[in-house]
Enzyme design. Structure first.
Site, PDB file in Angstrom:
ATOM      1  N   SER A  23      10.693 -28.941  29.638  1.00  0.00           N
ATOM      2  CA  SER A  23       9.531 -28.034  29.585  1.00  0.00           C
ATOM      3  C   SER A  23       9.791 -26.679  30.324  1.00  0.00           C
ATOM      4  O   SER A  23       8.941 -25.897  30.180  1.00  0.00           O
ATOM      5  CB  SER A  23       8.363 -28.746  30.015  1.00  0.00           C
ATOM      6  N   ASN A 110       3.267 -36.101  38.133  1.00  0.00           N
ATOM      7  CA  ASN A 110       2.044 -36.119  37.483  1.00  0.00           C
ATOM      8  C   ASN A 110       0.847 -35.364  38.073  1.00  0.00           C
ATOM      9  O   ASN A 110       0.208 -34.702  37.286  1.00  0.00           O
ATOM     10  CB  ASN A 110       1.786 -37.767  37.320  1.00  0.00           C
ATOM     11  N   THR A 155     -28.655  -9.772   4.664  1.00  0.00           N
ATOM     12  CA  THR A 155     -28.628 -11.127   4.675  1.00  0.00           C
ATOM     13  C   THR A 155     -27.846 -11.228   3.318  1.00  0.00           C
ATOM     14  O   THR A 155     -27.884 -10.620   2.417  1.00  0.00           O
ATOM     15  CB  THR A 155     -29.835 -11.685   4.753  1.00  0.00           C
ATOM     16  N   HIS A 156     -27.067 -12.316   3.325  1.00  0.00           N
ATOM     17  CA  HIS A 156     -26.159 -12.743   1.967  1.00  0.00           C
ATOM     18  C   HIS A 156     -25.353 -11.349   1.443  1.00  0.00           C
ATOM     19  O   HIS A 156     -24.802 -11.223   0.277  1.00  0.00           O
ATOM     20  CB  HIS A 156     -27.237 -13.129   0.944  1.00  0.00           C
ATOM     21  N   SER A 277       0.324   2.980   4.889  1.00  0.00           N
ATOM     22  CA  SER A 277       0.949   2.385   3.939  1.00  0.00           C
ATOM     23  C   SER A 277       2.262   2.841   3.895  1.00  0.00           C
ATOM     24  O   SER A 277       2.405   4.093   3.746  1.00  0.00           O
ATOM     25  CB  SER A 277       0.181   2.137   2.492  1.00  0.00           C
ATOM     26  N   LYS A 283      -3.547   5.376   2.076  1.00  0.00           N
ATOM     27  CA  LYS A 283      -4.245   4.351   2.896  1.00  0.00           C
ATOM     28  C   LYS A 283      -4.261   4.667   4.252  1.00  0.00           C
ATOM     29  O   LYS A 283      -3.480   5.233   4.860  1.00  0.00           O
ATOM     30  CB  LYS A 283      -3.223   3.126   2.570  1.00  0.00           C
ATOM     31  N   ASN A 285      -5.254   1.616   7.146  1.00  0.00           N
ATOM     32  CA  ASN A 285      -5.682   0.324   6.948  1.00  0.00           C
ATOM     33  C   ASN A 285      -5.949  -0.324   8.391  1.00  0.00           C
ATOM     34  O   ASN A 285      -5.657   0.144   9.393  1.00  0.00           O
ATOM     35  CB  ASN A 285      -4.302  -0.553   6.793  1.00  0.00           C
ATOM     36  N   GLU A 290      -7.504  -7.044  11.244  1.00  0.00           N
ATOM     37  CA  GLU A 290      -7.123  -7.955  10.272  1.00  0.00           C
ATOM     38  C   GLU A 290      -6.359  -8.819  11.023  1.00  0.00           C
ATOM     39  O   GLU A 290      -6.305 -10.172  10.782  1.00  0.00           O
ATOM     40  CB  GLU A 290      -6.246  -7.257   9.228  1.00  0.00           C
ATOM     41  N   TYR A 317      -0.613 -40.914  33.061  1.00  0.00           N
ATOM     42  CA  TYR A 317       0.235 -39.934  32.393  1.00  0.00           C
ATOM     43  C   TYR A 317       0.894 -40.365  31.210  1.00  0.00           C
ATOM     44  O   TYR A 317       1.455 -41.646  31.301  1.00  0.00           O
ATOM     45  CB  TYR A 317       0.975 -39.231  33.617  1.00  0.00           C
ATOM     46  N   GLN A 322       2.792 -33.230  28.043  1.00  0.00           N
ATOM     47  CA  GLN A 322       3.752 -31.948  28.203  1.00  0.00           C
ATOM     48  C   GLN A 322       3.495 -31.140  27.249  1.00  0.00           C
ATOM     49  O   GLN A 322       3.605 -29.781  27.321  1.00  0.00           O
ATOM     50  CB  GLN A 322       5.111 -32.407  28.434  1.00  0.00           C
ATOM     51  N   LYS A 325       0.779 -27.514  27.248  1.00  0.00           N
ATOM     52  CA  LYS A 325       0.991 -26.151  27.696  1.00  0.00           C
ATOM     53  C   LYS A 325       1.285 -25.061  26.587  1.00  0.00           C
ATOM     54  O   LYS A 325       0.746 -24.285  26.559  1.00  0.00           O
ATOM     55  CB  LYS A 325       2.229 -26.348  28.874  1.00  0.00           C
TER      56      LYS A 325
END
Ligand code: ARG
Length: 453
Positions: A23, A110, A155-156, A277, A283, A285, A290, A317, A322, A325
């Site tokens: 590790s 441990n 709303t919606h 772009s 463009k 973006n 995103e 343990y 391990q 992490k």
């Protein structure tokens, strides 16, 4: 180099197995916590007379040097070591000789790894909380600047009622405020010291767990040694808090992306936080937003990974642990990066108040207020609601907006309508009169709340 446990075995482990088992490539980032933990442990062993005071001093001085050399880059991690704990111990013994071999008295990897991880994450929680506070400040700044900027509330995803952009942004401030609270809650349970749990069953040496807990800034020792080495609840709690932070950032991102579209044009992100772009010259973006939305999936995955690792693990343990992490480090790194980019992106975001206002004028979003007008003139709400529904239908058919429909036409729906209706349903009135607690006309309390966090 021969393994620490080579005495019990008849042949060395396979290289593939060593690599699989190791590790160090990812737990090396906890070297500071590992060394600090070892210093506190050595000091306690010396104070309790478990090792001599001179040996404790030699160990602590050796650890200090290792820490300094790792910080300065003078010392590299030895990839043949299984993990950060083995590496530090090996390096110590190489530097100070046999005294280094006394450090691991009354301790196991441990409890060591559990201490390291709690300390590491505790520090990360501080960093993340500071970043959340910065984002709250950026959001609050924009909210104050736009507390009178009218736009449709949805709303919606249909235009619903007029609100202000400040009010809308403050809603995100509240989400972030809860995120801060959740991180603080997580730290409360995280901040217990497993050191002295040893492998699982504590020890026969007269250790002082309170002393090490205190030296390392914990609130106290974990109460049960089996639980001390096998508890990873704090990882799950932190991962769920991080997942919710991402959920909030992702919803915010989605709106920023929508608002930046040519269809909405409610905001324009600063050039510094957008991309063009490679083929379409027009463009601009919202890549940062995103990406934040996309990275949310990663953090949710990290949470699921952690929960699944823990499912069905017998006490205490197991090497499965391990696997805690990489997912939690990935989540912590991802959330920090997302918060870091969000702060300047929000701060520099240009708000197109005229576009917002026009959208607010066009969506019949003062229809509720028109109904409330009739209610104030004595009609029951349901009756008023029905009349206004007919007016909206009429406006759609005749291609006009309620604000501009002549009073004579209003009168054909109800003779309760009068000249005052126009000021009563103006967007400004609709927003300013919504003074109920938490509403767009009652921003002072909301802003004050965010400022005191
Ligand atoms: N690298 C291990 C981990 O991250 C440290 C604990 C190892 N303990 C053991 N009994 N093999 O979990």
């Amino acid at each position: 180099m021969a393994k620490m446990w080579a005495g019990r075995f008849t042949k060395p482990s396979d290289q593939l197995a060593d690599d699989f088992n190791s590790s160090l490539p990812f737990d090396c980032r906890m070297f500071r916590q590992d060394i600090r933990g070892s210093m506190a442990h050595a000091a306690m062993l010396g104070a309790q007379g478990i090792i001599s005071a001179a040996d404790a001093d030699t160990i602590i001085a050796g650890l200090e040097e290792i820490l300094a050399d790792l910080e300065s880059g003078a010392l590299d991690f030895d990839p043949s070591c299984e993990d950060i704990h083995m590496f530090v111990e090996q390096e110590l013994t190489q530097r100070i000789g046999d005294t280094g071999k006394r450090l691991h008295t009354a301790r196991s990897r441990n409890d060591q790894v559990a201490v390291d991880l709690r300390m590491y994450l505790r520090d990360e929680c501080d960093t993340i909380s500071a970043l959340i506070r910065e984002l709250i400040a950026a959001v609050t700044e924009q909210a104050e600047a736009h507390k009178n900027t009218i736009l449709p509330g949805y709303t919606h995803l249909q235009r619903a009622q007029p609100i202000t952009f400040g009010h809308h942004l403050t809603a995100y401030g509240m989400m972030l405020a809860r995120d801060l609270g959740r991180i603080a809650d997580t730290v409360k349970r995280m901040n217990q010291s497993p050191l002295g749990s040893c492998a699982l069953a504590g020890t026969t040496y007269p250790i002082d767990r309170n002393a090490t807990a205190k030296a390392l800034g914990f609130d106290g020792p974990c109460v049960n040694s089996l639980d001390g080495v096998s508890d990873r609840d704090y990882c799950v709690e932190l991962l769920s808090a991080l997942s919710l932070i991402m959920a909030h950032l992702s919803r915010f991102s989605e709106e920023i992306i929508l608002w930046s579209s040519w269809e909405f044009r409610f905001v324009e992100l600063d050039d510094a936080y957008t991309t063009g772009s490679s083929i379409m010259p027009q463009k601009k973006n919202s890549d940062m937003a995103e990406l934040v939305r996309g990275k949310t999936g990663r953090v949710y995955g990290d949470l699921m990974g952690m929960l699944t690792v823990l499912k069905g693990l017998p006490l205490a343990y197991n090497k499965d642990m391990q696997e805690d992490k990489e997912c939690i480090f990935d989540a912590v790194d991802t959330v920090k990066k997302c918060l870091e980019i969000f702060v300047p992106m929000i701060r520099t975001m240009h708000v197109k108040t005229d576009r917002m206002y026009r959208a607010a004028q066009e969506g019949f979003i003062n229809a509720t207020d028109l109904a409330d007008y009739l209610v104030r003139k004595g009609l029951p709400f349901r009756t008023a609601y029905k009349i206004v529904g007919q007016i909206v239908g009429h406006c759609i058919q005749t291609n006009q907006v309620p604000d501009e429909m002549p009073l004579s036409e209003y009168k054909t729906f109800s003779d309760l309508f009068d000249e005052d209706l126009y000021s009563e349903i103006s967007l400004e009135t609709c927003v300013q009169k919504r003074t109920s607690q938490g509403a767009p006309g009652a921003m002072e309390e909301q802003i004050a709340y965010l400022k005191q966090l």
